[in-house]
Scaffold this motif. Structure first.
Motif, PDB file in Angstrom:
ATOM      1  N   THR A   3       0.747  -1.148  -0.082  1.00 38.77           N
ATOM      2  CA  THR A   3      -0.009   0.088   0.029  1.00 38.77           C
ATOM      3  C   THR A   3       0.722   1.205   0.001  1.00 38.77           C
ATOM      4  O   THR A   3       0.519   2.248  -0.839  1.00 38.77           O
ATOM      5  CB  THR A   3      -0.837  -0.008   1.225  1.00 38.77           C
ATOM      6  OG1 THR A   3      -1.648  -1.280   1.019  1.00 38.77           O
ATOM      7  CG2 THR A   3      -1.570   1.249   1.220  1.00 38.77           C
ATOM      8  N   GLU A   6       2.313   1.659  -3.443  1.00 38.30           N
ATOM      9  CA  GLU A   6       1.413   1.959  -4.472  1.00 38.30           C
ATOM     10  C   GLU A   6       1.172   3.513  -4.294  1.00 38.30           C
ATOM     11  O   GLU A   6       0.798   4.229  -5.029  1.00 38.30           O
ATOM     12  CB  GLU A   6       0.071   0.979  -4.174  1.00 38.30           C
ATOM     13  CG  GLU A   6       0.424  -0.097  -4.781  1.00 38.30           C
ATOM     14  CD  GLU A   6      -0.954  -0.997  -4.275  1.00 38.30           C
ATOM     15  OE1 GLU A   6      -1.163  -2.184  -4.604  1.00 38.30           O
ATOM     16  OE2 GLU A   6      -1.669  -0.797  -3.287  1.00 38.30           O
ATOM     17  N   GLY A   7       0.992   3.997  -2.822  1.00 34.41           N
ATOM     18  CA  GLY A   7       0.558   5.420  -2.840  1.00 34.41           C
ATOM     19  C   GLY A   7       1.869   6.211  -3.289  1.00 34.41           C
ATOM     20  O   GLY A   7       1.579   7.301  -3.925  1.00 34.41           O
ATOM     21  N   GLU A  10       1.431   6.385  -6.974  1.00 31.59           N
ATOM     22  CA  GLU A  10       0.516   7.350  -7.454  1.00 31.59           C
ATOM     23  C   GLU A  10       0.769   8.571  -7.381  1.00 31.59           C
ATOM     24  O   GLU A  10       0.478   9.526  -8.233  1.00 31.59           O
ATOM     25  CB  GLU A  10      -0.856   6.760  -6.538  1.00 31.59           C
ATOM     26  CG  GLU A  10      -1.562   5.692  -7.091  1.00 31.59           C
ATOM     27  CD  GLU A  10      -2.496   5.093  -5.930  1.00 31.59           C
ATOM     28  OE1 GLU A  10      -2.967   6.259  -5.280  1.00 31.59           O
ATOM     29  OE2 GLU A  10      -2.861   3.891  -5.900  1.00 31.59           O
ATOM     30  N   ARG A  11       1.462   8.895  -6.146  1.00 33.89           N
ATOM     31  CA  ARG A  11       1.867  10.345  -6.095  1.00 33.89           C
ATOM     32  C   ARG A  11       2.722  10.814  -7.015  1.00 33.89           C
ATOM     33  O   ARG A  11       2.677  11.982  -7.455  1.00 33.89           O
ATOM     34  CB  ARG A  11       2.393  10.571  -4.645  1.00 33.89           C
ATOM     35  CG  ARG A  11       2.884  11.851  -4.225  1.00 33.89           C
ATOM     36  CD  ARG A  11       3.002  12.228  -2.776  1.00 33.89           C
ATOM     37  NE  ARG A  11       3.530  13.427  -2.717  1.00 33.89           N
ATOM     38  CZ  ARG A  11       4.339  14.119  -1.699  1.00 33.89           C
ATOM     39  NH1 ARG A  11       4.473  13.267  -0.587  1.00 33.89           N
ATOM     40  NH2 ARG A  11       4.608  15.230  -1.495  1.00 33.89           N
ATOM     41  N   ARG A  13       3.044   9.609  -9.932  1.00 33.83           N
ATOM     42  CA  ARG A  13       2.275   9.532 -11.224  1.00 33.83           C
ATOM     43  C   ARG A  13       1.617  10.755 -11.432  1.00 33.83           C
ATOM     44  O   ARG A  13       1.793  11.486 -12.455  1.00 33.83           O
ATOM     45  CB  ARG A  13       1.272   8.410 -11.401  1.00 33.83           C
ATOM     46  CG  ARG A  13       0.940   7.808 -12.713  1.00 33.83           C
ATOM     47  CD  ARG A  13       0.040   6.557 -12.709  1.00 33.83           C
ATOM     48  NE  ARG A  13       0.719   5.510 -11.908  1.00 33.83           N
ATOM     49  CZ  ARG A  13      -0.069   4.938 -10.759  1.00 33.83           C
ATOM     50  NH1 ARG A  13      -1.168   5.334 -10.502  1.00 33.83           N
ATOM     51  NH2 ARG A  13       0.682   3.884 -10.101  1.00 33.83           N
ATOM     52  N   GLU A  14       0.927  11.407 -10.430  1.00 33.14           N
ATOM     53  CA  GLU A  14       0.312  12.815 -10.406  1.00 33.14           C
ATOM     54  C   GLU A  14       1.347  13.743 -10.408  1.00 33.14           C
ATOM     55  O   GLU A  14       1.123  14.736 -11.326  1.00 33.14           O
ATOM     56  CB  GLU A  14      -0.357  12.922  -9.231  1.00 33.14           C
ATOM     57  CG  GLU A  14      -1.120  14.320  -8.936  1.00 33.14           C
ATOM     58  CD  GLU A  14      -2.431  14.297 -10.095  1.00 33.14           C
ATOM     59  OE1 GLU A  14      -2.986  15.521 -10.206  1.00 33.14           O
ATOM     60  OE2 GLU A  14      -2.759  13.465 -10.854  1.00 33.14           O
ATOM     61  N   ARG A  17       2.143  14.054 -14.135  1.00 30.84           N
ATOM     62  CA  ARG A  17       1.005  14.477 -14.730  1.00 30.84           C
ATOM     63  C   ARG A  17       0.876  15.727 -14.786  1.00 30.84           C
ATOM     64  O   ARG A  17       0.745  16.586 -15.995  1.00 30.84           O
ATOM     65  CB  ARG A  17      -0.183  13.594 -14.424  1.00 30.84           C
ATOM     66  CG  ARG A  17      -1.292  13.706 -15.261  1.00 30.84           C
ATOM     67  CD  ARG A  17      -2.698  13.220 -14.838  1.00 30.84           C
ATOM     68  NE  ARG A  17      -3.112  14.064 -13.568  1.00 30.84           N
ATOM     69  CZ  ARG A  17      -3.562  15.314 -13.820  1.00 30.84           C
ATOM     70  NH1 ARG A  17      -3.761  15.998 -14.882  1.00 30.84           N
ATOM     71  NH2 ARG A  17      -4.034  15.996 -12.406  1.00 30.84           N
ATOM     72  N   ARG A  77       9.105   5.072  -9.615  1.00 33.75           N
ATOM     73  CA  ARG A  77       8.761   5.538 -10.914  1.00 33.75           C
ATOM     74  C   ARG A  77       8.973   4.650 -12.092  1.00 33.75           C
ATOM     75  O   ARG A  77       8.128   4.471 -12.960  1.00 33.75           O
ATOM     76  CB  ARG A  77       9.124   6.957 -11.188  1.00 33.75           C
ATOM     77  CG  ARG A  77       8.711   7.576 -12.420  1.00 33.75           C
ATOM     78  CD  ARG A  77       7.253   8.030 -12.330  1.00 33.75           C
ATOM     79  NE  ARG A  77       6.703   8.789 -13.464  1.00 33.75           N
ATOM     80  CZ  ARG A  77       5.796   8.380 -14.115  1.00 33.75           C
ATOM     81  NH1 ARG A  77       4.837   7.639 -13.508  1.00 33.75           N
ATOM     82  NH2 ARG A  77       5.290   9.243 -15.060  1.00 33.75           N
ATOM     83  N   ASP A  80       6.743   1.586 -11.801  1.00 34.77           N
ATOM     84  CA  ASP A  80       5.229   1.926 -12.389  1.00 34.77           C
ATOM     85  C   ASP A  80       5.316   1.956 -13.779  1.00 34.77           C
ATOM     86  O   ASP A  80       4.378   1.674 -14.293  1.00 34.77           O
ATOM     87  CB  ASP A  80       4.909   3.268 -11.462  1.00 34.77           C
ATOM     88  CG  ASP A  80       3.498   3.693 -11.684  1.00 34.77           C
ATOM     89  OD1 ASP A  80       2.732   2.751 -11.422  1.00 34.77           O
ATOM     90  OD2 ASP A  80       3.308   4.660 -12.066  1.00 34.77           O
TER      91      ASP A  80
END
Length: 117
Positions: A3, A6-7, A10-11, A13-14, A17, A77, A80
């Protein structure tokens, strides 16, 4: 992935982005950036004795912590972007090493195991 990883993925990735950096985050570029950050971490240890490396002074430890953070971010990264579960990959590698490096045969030895077929 766990978890927390994964968090973190995600952070990251954002983060990429919103800056429109996905175009630069190719596996090749991320691997090269990761290698550069590992080099910066290695440089922190370059002239230390074995004992000094085990107990760095506070300023050195702060720099090492920063470089470890950079290495971790690029590694997460890259995994991912490639769709690799980093924890699963590490567990599989550890399982492989457990098979290749029998504890009785390799105890106290730094020799390499023969390549796997």
């Amino acid at each position: 992935m766990t978890t927390e990883l994964e968090g973190l993925a995600e952070r990251l990735r954002e983060f990429a982005r919103v800056r429109e950096w996905e175009q630069f985050h190719t596996p090749k570029n991320l691997a090269m950036a990761l290698a550069g950050e590992v080099g910066e971490l290695v440089a922190e240890f370059q002239w230390l004795t074995a004992e000094e490396s085990r107990h760095p002074d506070p300023e050195s430890l702060t720099r090492m912590r920063t470089e470890l953070g950079d290495v971790t971010l690029y590694l997460v990264r890259l995994a991912d972007v490639l769709g690799v579960d980093l924890v699963e990959a590490a567990r599989a590698k550890l399982d492989d090493n457990d098979r290749r490096y029998d504890a009785d045969r390799y105890r106290g030895s730094a020799r390499k195991a023969p390549p796997t077929a």
